[in-house]
Design an enzyme around this catalytic site. Structure first.
Site, PDB file in Angstrom:
ATOM      1  N   ASP A 292      -3.819   2.277  -5.317  1.00 64.49           N
ATOM      2  CA  ASP A 292      -2.518   2.297  -4.484  1.00 64.49           C
ATOM      3  C   ASP A 292      -2.333   1.124  -3.562  1.00 64.49           C
ATOM      4  O   ASP A 292      -1.144   1.061  -2.876  1.00 64.49           O
ATOM      5  CB  ASP A 292      -2.367   3.799  -3.565  1.00 64.49           C
ATOM      6  N   GLU A 293      -3.215  -0.009  -3.930  1.00 63.06           N
ATOM      7  CA  GLU A 293      -2.838  -1.180  -3.149  1.00 63.06           C
ATOM      8  C   GLU A 293      -2.941  -2.555  -4.010  1.00 63.06           C
ATOM      9  O   GLU A 293      -3.668  -2.432  -4.737  1.00 63.06           O
ATOM     10  CB  GLU A 293      -3.716  -1.396  -1.810  1.00 63.06           C
TER      11      GLU A 293
ATOM     12  N   ASP B 225       0.822  -1.197  -0.062  1.00 61.12           N
ATOM     13  CA  ASP B 225      -0.049  -0.270   0.091  1.00 61.12           C
ATOM     14  C   ASP B 225       0.798   1.135   0.121  1.00 61.12           C
ATOM     15  O   ASP B 225       1.886   1.262   0.998  1.00 61.12           O
ATOM     16  CB  ASP B 225      -0.886  -0.025   1.237  1.00 61.12           C
TER      17      ASP B 225
HETATM   18  N1  DCP Z   1      -8.758   8.331  -1.124  1.00 61.24           N
HETATM   19  C1  DCP Z   1      -9.657   9.120  -1.322  1.00 61.24           C
HETATM   20  N2  DCP Z   1     -10.385   9.166  -0.254  1.00 61.24           N
HETATM   21  C2  DCP Z   1     -10.606   8.393   0.762  1.00 61.24           C
HETATM   22  C3  DCP Z   1      -9.645   7.773   0.944  1.00 61.24           C
HETATM   23  C4  DCP Z   1      -8.588   7.486   0.171  1.00 61.24           C
HETATM   24  O1  DCP Z   1      -9.775   9.996  -2.288  1.00 61.24           O
HETATM   25  N3  DCP Z   1     -11.603   8.249   1.793  1.00 61.24           N
HETATM   26  C5  DCP Z   1      -7.446   8.401  -2.147  1.00 61.24           C
HETATM   27  C6  DCP Z   1      -6.423   9.199  -1.741  1.00 61.24           C
HETATM   28  C7  DCP Z   1      -5.338   8.424  -1.473  1.00 61.24           C
HETATM   29  C8  DCP Z   1      -5.665   7.184  -1.828  1.00 61.24           C
HETATM   30  O2  DCP Z   1      -6.938   6.990  -2.319  1.00 61.24           O
HETATM   31  O3  DCP Z   1      -4.259   8.831  -1.316  1.00 61.24           O
HETATM   32  C9  DCP Z   1      -4.997   5.844  -1.340  1.00 61.24           C
HETATM   33  O4  DCP Z   1      -5.789   5.450  -0.079  1.00 61.24           O
HETATM   34  P1  DCP Z   1      -5.171   4.921   1.186  1.00 61.24           P
HETATM   35  O5  DCP Z   1      -6.206   4.590   1.975  1.00 61.24           O
HETATM   36  O6  DCP Z   1      -4.130   3.813   0.963  1.00 61.24           O
HETATM   37  O7  DCP Z   1      -4.637   6.397   1.777  1.00 61.24           O
HETATM   38  P2  DCP Z   1      -3.225   6.910   1.703  1.00 61.24           P
HETATM   39  O8  DCP Z   1      -2.158   6.236   0.584  1.00 61.24           O
HETATM   40  O9  DCP Z   1      -3.444   8.344   1.392  1.00 61.24           O
HETATM   41  O10 DCP Z   1      -2.443   6.927   2.867  1.00 61.24           O
HETATM   42  P3  DCP Z   1      -1.874   5.647   3.639  1.00 61.24           P
HETATM   43  O11 DCP Z   1      -0.417   5.985   3.778  1.00 61.24           O
HETATM   44  O12 DCP Z   1      -2.406   5.327   5.037  1.00 61.24           O
HETATM   45  O13 DCP Z   1      -2.145   4.392   2.941  1.00 61.24           O
HETATM   46 MG    MG Z   2      -2.081   4.119   0.940  1.00 61.15          MG
END
Ligand code: DCP
Ligand code: MG
Length: 357
Positions: free
Chosen positions: A111-112, A13
Site C-alpha cells: 500500500d505504499e 500510503d
Molecule cells: N499489514 C499487516 N501486518 C502488519 C502491518 C501491516 O498485515 N504488521 C498489512 C495490513 C495493512 C497493510 O499491510 O492494511 C498496509 O500497512 P500499513 O502499515 O500502511 O497500515 P495501514 O494501511 O493499515 O494503516 P495506515 O493508515 O496507518 O497506513
Molecule cells: Mg497504509
C-alpha cells in the site's frame, strides 16, 4: 537561471488499507471498528491483527497486536479474515493510477509507493499533482490515502504518516530539519525498538536530539551513526526505483495449536506456496532464494534457505525447495508457526539487475 537539481519526492500510503478495502465493499461497515486478522474466537484466538480501521484504533487496537488482546480492548469490533487477492487487486488499481503519471515510481509495499516528481519543476506543481492523485484514487477505488512530499525519501515517508487519514503534508527542503526535529526517533524508517532503546540510553529521544548529536552517534554506531545523522536532517540520497520493488515476498501462518503433524504442516506450507507464488506472478518478479522459517513451541525460531543458480518464477521450484527445507527443520518439538520467503528478487523491466543487495 540556475538549473534546478533539488529533488521533489512523493510518498503515498493508503489509509488502514485492508480494513478500508473491506469497508468499501460493505457500506454497512462504515464508521464501525473493523479489525482484519486472525479469528479472535471470543478472545482465545491466536495470531495477530493485520490492521484496524481508524474507529478501531480509538480502542488501542493496532497492526501486529495479538488478536486476543485486540478482542479484550474491543470486544464489539467487527473481525474479518484477510482477503489477500482482493487487497492485491486494489493495490494494482492504485499502482495503475500512479504509473499513469509517467513519473518514476517505486512500490515499496502493498500500500505504499514513492514517485520522483522532480520533473514537475516545483512544489506547487507537485501539490497539484498530489491532489489530483488523491481524487483519482478515490474515484477509481473509493479509498483514501495520505501523501507526503519532500526533498528526499525519508522526509516524504515521514510526512505521509504525519496527518492520517486522508492527509497531504508538504515539506520543502528548507523546512525539513525543523519539521523532523520534534518527532520521536522511531519515526525514522529503520529505527526499531532496539535502536530506539540504545538511543534513549544515550539521552536521545527526538530526531532533533540526533541532529545535534553527531559525535555521540559516531561514537556509538560508527559509520551507521553518520548515516543516521543525515537521515535526521532529512538528507537521504537514495533514489526512487534505484533499488525498487520488494526485497522479498513472504507469508507466514501461526497454528491454532502447536503441531508436529507432518500432514498439517505440509498442507499449510502448500497454502503459503500458492500465496507467495501468486504475488510473485502479479509483480512479474523472479527469485533465486527460498527460505523457510519455523518457530517451535517456546519461541525458538530457525530458518533454512536454499538458492538456485538462475532466476526463476517456477512454482515447482518453490514447492520442491519449501517442502524439503521444512522437512529439514522438523524436530522433536512441536511447531507454532511456519513461514516462507522468496528473496533475491529480480524485476522484469530491469533485466539482469539483482535487487536487494
Ligand atoms: N499489514 C499487516 N501486518 C502488519 C502491518 C501491516 O498485515 N504488521 C498489512 C495490513 C495493512 C497493510 O499491510 O492494511 C498496509 O500497512 P500499513 O502499515 O500502511 O497500515 P495501514 O494501511 O493499515 O494503516 P495506515 O493508515 O496507518 O497506513
Ligand atoms: Mg497504509
Amino acid at each position: 537561471m540556475t538549473v534546478e537539481t533539488k529533488r521533489i519526492i512523493l510518498h503515498l500510503d493508503m489509509d488502514s488499507f485492508y480494513a478500508s478495502v473491506e469497508m468499501q465493499r460493505r457500506p454497512d461497515l462504515a464508521g464501525k471498528p473493523v479489525i482484519i486478522g486472525a479469528d479472535p474466537k471470543g478472545g482465545t484466538g491466536r495470531g495477530v491483527v493485520a490492521t484496524a480501521s481508524y474507529e478501531a484504533r480509538k480502542y488501542g487496537v493496532h497492526s501486529a497486536m495479538p488478536i486476543s488482546k485486540a478482542y479484550a480492548l474491543c470486544p464489539g469490533g467487527i473481525y474479518l479474515p484477510p482477503d489477500f487477492p482482493r487487497y492485491a487487486a486494489a493495490s494494482s488499481e492504485v499502482m495503475a493510477v500512479l504509473r499513469a503519471t509517467g513519473f518514476p515510481s517505486e512500490q515499496v509495499s502493498i500500500d505504499e509507493t514513492f514517485l520522483d516528481l522532480t520533473a514537475t519543476g516545483g512544489y506547487r506543481q507537485a501539490e497539484t499533482l498530489a491532489r489530483d492523485l488523491k481524487s483519482k484514487i478515490r474515484a477509481q477505488t473509493g479509498l483514501t490515502c495520505s501523501i507526503g512530499i519532500g526533498p528526499s525519501k525519508v522526509v516524504a515517508k515521514i510526512a505521509s504518516d504525519y496527518r492520517k487519514p486522508d492527509g497531504l503534508t508538504i515539506i520543502p527542503d528548507q523546512e525539513a530539519a525543523a519539521f523532523l526535529a520534534p518527532l520521536p526517533v522511531r519515526k525514522i524508517p529503520g529505527i526499531g525498538p532496539k535502536t530506539e532503546k540504545e538511543l534513549e540510553s544515550a539521552g536521545m529521544r527526538t530526531i532533533g536530539d540526533l541532529q545535534s548529536g553527531l559525535e555521540v552517534l559516531l561514537g556509538r554506531f560508527g559509520k551507521g551513526g553518520a548515516a543516521l545523522h543525515s537521515l535526521a536532517l532529512g538528507i537521504d540520497g537514495s533514489e526512487v526505483a534505484g533499488r525498487g520493488g520488494p526485497r522479498s515476498i513472504s507469508r507466514e501462518t501461526t497454528f491454532e495449536q502447536d503441531t508436529g503433524d507432518p500432514e498439517t504442516l505440509a498442507a499449510t506450507m502448500e497454502e503459503l506456496i500458492l500465496d507467495v507464488h501468486r504475488t510473485l506472478a502479479e509483480e512479474k518478479y523472479r527469485f533465486r532464494t527460498v527460505t523457510v522459517k519455523v518457530r517451535y513451541t517456546g519461541f525458538i525460531t530457525k530458518t533454512k534457505a536454499h538458492s538456485v543458480q538462475h532466476y526463476t518464477d517456477d512454482i515447482r521450484t518453490i514447492r520442491t525447495l519449501a517442502h524439503a527445507l521444512l522437512r529439514d527443520l522438523l524436530a522433536d518439538r512441536k511447531i507454532r508457526l511456519i513461514g516462507l520467503r522468496l528473496s533475491d528478487l529480480e524485476a522484469p523491466a530491469r533485466g539482469q539487475t539483482t535487487l536487494g543487495i
